[in-house]
Design a protein around this motif. Structure first.
Motif, PDB file in Angstrom:
ATOM      1  N   MET A 126       0.839  -1.175   0.000  1.00 25.00           N
ATOM      2  CA  MET A 126       0.000   0.000   0.000  1.00 25.00           C
ATOM      3  C   MET A 126       0.889   1.244   0.000  1.00 25.00           C
ATOM      4  O   MET A 126       1.849   1.332   0.752  1.00 25.00           O
ATOM      5  N   ARG A 127       0.525   2.205  -0.834  1.00 24.04           N
ATOM      6  CA  ARG A 127       1.315   3.431  -0.952  1.00 24.04           C
ATOM      7  C   ARG A 127       0.954   4.411   0.154  1.00 24.04           C
ATOM      8  O   ARG A 127      -0.164   4.457   0.638  1.00 24.04           O
ATOM      9  N   ASP A 128       1.921   5.213   0.527  1.00 24.54           N
ATOM     10  CA  ASP A 128       1.710   6.249   1.536  1.00 24.54           C
ATOM     11  C   ASP A 128       0.901   7.386   0.920  1.00 24.54           C
ATOM     12  O   ASP A 128       1.031   7.687  -0.263  1.00 24.54           O
ATOM     13  N   ILE A 129       0.077   8.020   1.738  1.00 20.10           N
ATOM     14  CA  ILE A 129      -0.770   9.112   1.257  1.00 20.10           C
ATOM     15  C   ILE A 129       0.056  10.262   0.691  1.00 20.10           C
ATOM     16  O   ILE A 129      -0.365  10.940  -0.244  1.00 20.10           O
ATOM     17  N   ASN A 130       1.255  10.464   1.228  1.00 15.12           N
ATOM     18  CA  ASN A 130       2.095  11.562   0.761  1.00 15.12           C
ATOM     19  C   ASN A 130       2.693  11.296  -0.617  1.00 15.12           C
ATOM     20  O   ASN A 130       3.149  12.215  -1.275  1.00 15.12           O
ATOM     21  N   GLU A 131       2.675  10.048  -1.070  1.00 20.50           N
ATOM     22  CA  GLU A 131       3.117   9.724  -2.422  1.00 20.50           C
ATOM     23  C   GLU A 131       2.014  10.016  -3.435  1.00 20.50           C
ATOM     24  O   GLU A 131       2.289  10.283  -4.593  1.00 20.50           O
ATOM     25  N   ILE A 132       0.756   9.967  -2.987  1.00 19.10           N
ATOM     26  CA  ILE A 132      -0.389  10.083  -3.883  1.00 19.10           C
ATOM     27  C   ILE A 132      -0.885  11.521  -4.000  1.00 19.10           C
ATOM     28  O   ILE A 132      -1.155  12.012  -5.094  1.00 19.10           O
ATOM     29  N   MET A 133      -0.997  12.203  -2.867  1.00 19.40           N
ATOM     30  CA  MET A 133      -1.599  13.535  -2.851  1.00 19.40           C
ATOM     31  C   MET A 133      -0.627  14.582  -3.399  1.00 19.40           C
ATOM     32  O   MET A 133       0.575  14.490  -3.182  1.00 19.40           O
ATOM     33  N   PRO A 134      -1.178  15.599  -4.085  1.00 21.04           N
ATOM     34  CA  PRO A 134      -0.304  16.636  -4.649  1.00 21.04           C
ATOM     35  C   PRO A 134       0.261  17.552  -3.572  1.00 21.04           C
ATOM     36  O   PRO A 134      -0.330  17.731  -2.517  1.00 21.04           O
ATOM     37  N   LYS A 135       1.404  18.088  -3.851  1.00 24.34           N
ATOM     38  CA  LYS A 135       2.021  19.065  -2.954  1.00 24.34           C
ATOM     39  C   LYS A 135       1.507  20.451  -3.322  1.00 24.34           C
ATOM     40  O   LYS A 135       1.432  20.794  -4.495  1.00 24.34           O
ATOM     41  N   VAL A 136       1.132  21.209  -2.316  1.00 22.78           N
ATOM     42  CA  VAL A 136       0.630  22.569  -2.510  1.00 22.78           C
ATOM     43  C   VAL A 136       1.724  23.525  -2.032  1.00 22.78           C
ATOM     44  O   VAL A 136       2.257  23.342  -0.932  1.00 22.78           O
ATOM     45  N   PRO A 137       2.062  24.540  -2.829  1.00 22.26           N
ATOM     46  CA  PRO A 137       3.107  25.484  -2.385  1.00 22.26           C
ATOM     47  C   PRO A 137       2.743  26.141  -1.052  1.00 22.26           C
ATOM     48  O   PRO A 137       1.589  26.511  -0.833  1.00 22.26           O
ATOM     49  N   ASN A 138       3.696  26.253  -0.167  1.00 20.77           N
ATOM     50  CA  ASN A 138       3.534  26.873   1.155  1.00 20.77           C
ATOM     51  C   ASN A 138       2.487  26.169   2.030  1.00 20.77           C
ATOM     52  O   ASN A 138       1.893  26.794   2.907  1.00 20.77           O
ATOM     53  N   MET A 139       2.256  24.880   1.802  1.00 20.75           N
ATOM     54  CA  MET A 139       1.276  24.120   2.583  1.00 20.75           C
ATOM     55  C   MET A 139       1.864  23.792   3.952  1.00 20.75           C
ATOM     56  O   MET A 139       2.963  23.256   4.049  1.00 20.75           O
ATOM     57  N   LYS A 140       1.149  24.131   5.017  1.00 11.24           N
ATOM     58  CA  LYS A 140       1.594  23.782   6.366  1.00 11.24           C
ATOM     59  C   LYS A 140       1.377  22.295   6.603  1.00 11.24           C
ATOM     60  O   LYS A 140       2.257  21.583   7.055  1.00 11.24           O
ATOM     61  N   TRP A 141       0.188  21.806   6.324  1.00  8.86           N
ATOM     62  CA  TRP A 141      -0.175  20.402   6.436  1.00  8.86           C
ATOM     63  C   TRP A 141      -1.447  20.212   5.631  1.00  8.86           C
ATOM     64  O   TRP A 141      -2.133  21.171   5.289  1.00  8.86           O
ATOM     65  N   GLY A 142      -1.785  18.970   5.331  1.00  5.54           N
ATOM     66  CA  GLY A 142      -3.025  18.659   4.640  1.00  5.54           C
ATOM     67  C   GLY A 142      -3.720  17.526   5.359  1.00  5.54           C
ATOM     68  O   GLY A 142      -3.085  16.733   6.054  1.00  5.54           O
ATOM     69  N   ALA A 143      -5.044  17.455   5.226  1.00  2.00           N
ATOM     70  CA  ALA A 143      -5.796  16.394   5.888  1.00  2.00           C
ATOM     71  C   ALA A 143      -6.921  15.901   4.997  1.00  2.00           C
ATOM     72  O   ALA A 143      -7.651  16.700   4.406  1.00  2.00           O
ATOM     73  N   LEU A 144      -7.042  14.584   4.889  1.00  4.86           N
ATOM     74  CA  LEU A 144      -8.192  13.958   4.252  1.00  4.86           C
ATOM     75  C   LEU A 144      -9.117  13.515   5.374  1.00  4.86           C
ATOM     76  O   LEU A 144      -8.709  12.740   6.240  1.00  4.86           O
TER      77      LEU A 144
END
Length: 68
Positions: free
Chosen positions: A1-19
């Motif tokens: 299983m792939r890590d979520i950080n490999e799948i989700m896009p990176k947003v410039p200046n993103m502090k953190w993201g949550a699904l």
């Protein structure tokens, strides 16, 4: 299983993201801002009535009025 950080896009200046499985309110976002480190990584948040799973780790909800 792939890590979520490999799948989700990176947003410039993103502090953190949550699904999340529920629509986040402003209060919930402020709570997660205190909880998550500002490292630009994505996290999964699955909320149930009595518990929350953050990145697969169970956190039991506590009611301050019921605590002695």
């Amino acid at each position: 299983m792939r890590d979520i950080n490999e799948i989700m896009p990176k947003v410039p200046n993103m502090k953190w993201g949550a699904l999340t499985n529920a629509f986040p309110t402003n209060a919930k976002i402020k709570e997660m801002d205190k909880l998550f480190p500002h490292d630009g990584k994505w996290h999964t948040v699955f909320e149930e009535p009595e518990q929350v799973f953050v990145d697969g780790i169970r956190i039991w909800k506590k009611n301050a009025e019921k605590m002695s």
